[in-house]
Scaffold this motif. Structure first.
Motif, PDB file in Angstrom:
ATOM      1  N   ILE A   1      98.354  -6.230  22.144  1.00 39.98           N
ATOM      2  CA  ILE A   1      98.248  -6.540  23.569  1.00 39.98           C
ATOM      3  C   ILE A   1      97.333  -5.522  24.250  1.00 39.98           C
ATOM      4  O   ILE A   1      97.301  -4.346  23.893  1.00 39.98           O
ATOM      5  CB  ILE A   1      99.630  -6.582  24.262  1.00 39.98           C
ATOM      6  N   THR A   2      96.571  -5.999  25.218  1.00 39.90           N
ATOM      7  CA  THR A   2      95.645  -5.134  25.949  1.00 39.90           C
ATOM      8  C   THR A   2      96.395  -4.371  27.030  1.00 39.90           C
ATOM      9  O   THR A   2      97.564  -4.634  27.305  1.00 39.90           O
ATOM     10  CB  THR A   2      94.519  -5.972  26.580  1.00 39.90           C
ATOM     11  N   ALA A   3      95.712  -3.443  27.664  1.00 47.30           N
ATOM     12  CA  ALA A   3      96.332  -2.623  28.714  1.00 47.30           C
ATOM     13  C   ALA A   3      96.778  -3.496  29.891  1.00 47.30           C
ATOM     14  O   ALA A   3      97.855  -3.263  30.467  1.00 47.30           O
ATOM     15  CB  ALA A   3      95.356  -1.545  29.173  1.00 47.30           C
TER      16      ALA A   3
ATOM     17  N   LYS B   1     102.343  -8.207  19.887  1.00 46.73           N
ATOM     18  CA  LYS B   1     103.134  -9.314  20.417  1.00 46.73           C
ATOM     19  C   LYS B   1     102.402 -10.616  20.113  1.00 46.73           C
ATOM     20  O   LYS B   1     101.192 -10.710  20.257  1.00 46.73           O
ATOM     21  CB  LYS B   1     103.273  -9.197  21.940  1.00 46.73           C
ATOM     22  N   VAL B   2     103.152 -11.614  19.728  1.00 46.05           N
ATOM     23  CA  VAL B   2     102.575 -12.937  19.509  1.00 46.05           C
ATOM     24  C   VAL B   2     102.310 -13.538  20.887  1.00 46.05           C
ATOM     25  O   VAL B   2     103.187 -13.542  21.748  1.00 46.05           O
ATOM     26  CB  VAL B   2     103.548 -13.830  18.706  1.00 46.05           C
TER      27      VAL B   2
ATOM     28  N   LEU C   1      93.538 -10.803  12.965  1.00 47.34           N
ATOM     29  CA  LEU C   1      94.994 -10.719  13.106  1.00 47.34           C
ATOM     30  C   LEU C   1      95.367  -9.565  14.029  1.00 47.34           C
ATOM     31  O   LEU C   1      96.167  -9.734  14.955  1.00 47.34           O
ATOM     32  CB  LEU C   1      95.647 -10.545  11.727  1.00 47.34           C
ATOM     33  N   HIS C   2      94.771  -8.405  13.792  1.00 50.92           N
ATOM     34  CA  HIS C   2      95.060  -7.243  14.651  1.00 50.92           C
ATOM     35  C   HIS C   2      94.597  -7.507  16.081  1.00 50.92           C
ATOM     36  O   HIS C   2      95.333  -7.259  17.039  1.00 50.92           O
ATOM     37  CB  HIS C   2      94.382  -5.989  14.096  1.00 50.92           C
ATOM     38  N   ALA C   3      93.370  -8.001  16.240  1.00 49.35           N
ATOM     39  CA  ALA C   3      92.804  -8.199  17.572  1.00 49.35           C
ATOM     40  C   ALA C   3      93.555  -9.260  18.368  1.00 49.35           C
ATOM     41  O   ALA C   3      93.650  -9.166  19.595  1.00 49.35           O
ATOM     42  CB  ALA C   3      91.333  -8.573  17.467  1.00 49.35           C
ATOM     43  N   SER C   4      94.107 -10.261  17.713  1.00 52.50           N
ATOM     44  CA  SER C   4      94.822 -11.310  18.443  1.00 52.50           C
ATOM     45  C   SER C   4      96.273 -10.942  18.730  1.00 52.50           C
ATOM     46  O   SER C   4      96.862 -11.483  19.669  1.00 52.50           O
ATOM     47  CB  SER C   4      94.758 -12.627  17.678  1.00 52.50           C
TER      48      SER C   4
END
Length: 189
Positions: A174-176, A58-59, A168-171
Motif C-alpha cells: 500500500i502507498t502512503a 494488503k490485497v 506482486l510486490h507493487a500491487s
C-alpha cells in the motif's frame, strides 16, 4: 586506557571511510553516464526493512486502485526492484551448473585473450586481429555452448520471474496515501 582486568590497552586504529549503504563495494566505471546511473540507482535504494514490511501488504478491495499503486511503488522502489532482478539472475546462474560452466569458459577465454594481447598482438593467417575482433570470435564460438546450456530459457525465466515478483510486490504494497486513508477510516470507527 585499561580494560576490566587492569591490563593496559594502547595502539592506533585507522578506520577507512566507507559508504554506509554499500560497505566495501568499490566499482570504477569509465563511462560517465553509466557511473551517474549507477550512483543514482545506489542512492535510490530504500531500506529493505521498509521494502519487506509485511504490515503494509494488503490485497486491494477492487481492481481500480491497482494501476496507481503499481506506478507509485515502481517509482518508489525502482532501485530495490533492480536488486531483485539481479538476485534472480544470480539465482538462475547458480542453479544451472551447465550455464555456470559455459559462462566460466567464455570468461576464461576472454581472460586468456587479454593476457595474450599484453605480450604481443595475435595474428591469424598473417593478419593482426584487434582485441574487439578477438572478443567477437569468442562470442561467436560460445554461442552454441550457451544454446546447449539453456541460456535462452534462463533469460526468459529471469524476465518472467522478475515481472511476477515485482508486480506482486507493487500491487500488494500500500502507498502512503492509502495508508493515511486506512488510518482515517480506523479513527472514525
Amino acid at each position: 586506557m585499561t580494560d576490566n582486568y587492569g591490563s593496559k590497552l594502547e595502539g592506533n586504529i585507522d578506520i577507512p571511510e566507507v559508504d554506509q549503504n554499500f560497505k566495501g563495494m568499490s566499482i570504477s566505471l569509465s563511462n560517465v553516464n553509466a557511473r551517474e546511473w549507477f550512483t543514482k540507482t545506489r542512492e535510490g535504494v530504500k531500506p529493505w526493512g521498509e521494502f519487506f514490511n509485511f504490515n503494509k501488504f494488503k490485497v486491494p478491495k477492487s481492481v481500480a486502485p491497482v494501476p496507481k499503486r503499481v506506478v507509485r511503488n515502481i517509482e518508489q522502489f525502482q532501485s530495490n526492484y533492480m536488486f531483485v532482478f539481479g538476485g534472480l539472475i544470480v539465482f538462475c546462474i547458480l542453479t544451472s551448473p551447465l550455464l555456470l560452466v559455459a559462462i566460466a569458459v567464455c570468461l576464461g577465454a576472454c581472460y586468456i585473450i587479454s593476457l595474450k594481447n599484453q605480450e604481443r598482438k595475435v595474428r591469424i593467417l598473417g593478419k593482426e586481429l584487434s582485441l574487439v575482433q578477438q572478443y567477437a570470435a569468442v562470442g561467436l564460438c560460445s554461442f552454441p555452448i550457451f544454446w546447449l546450456a539453456g541460456a535462452g530459457s534462463a533469460v526468459f525465466w529471469v524476465i518472467g520471474a522478475s515481472f511476477f515478483v515485482i508486480m506482486l510486490h507493487a500491487s500488494m504494497y500500500i502507498t502512503a496515501e492509502e495508508s493515511e486513508a486506512i488510518e482515517l477510516e480506523m479513527e472514525e470507527v
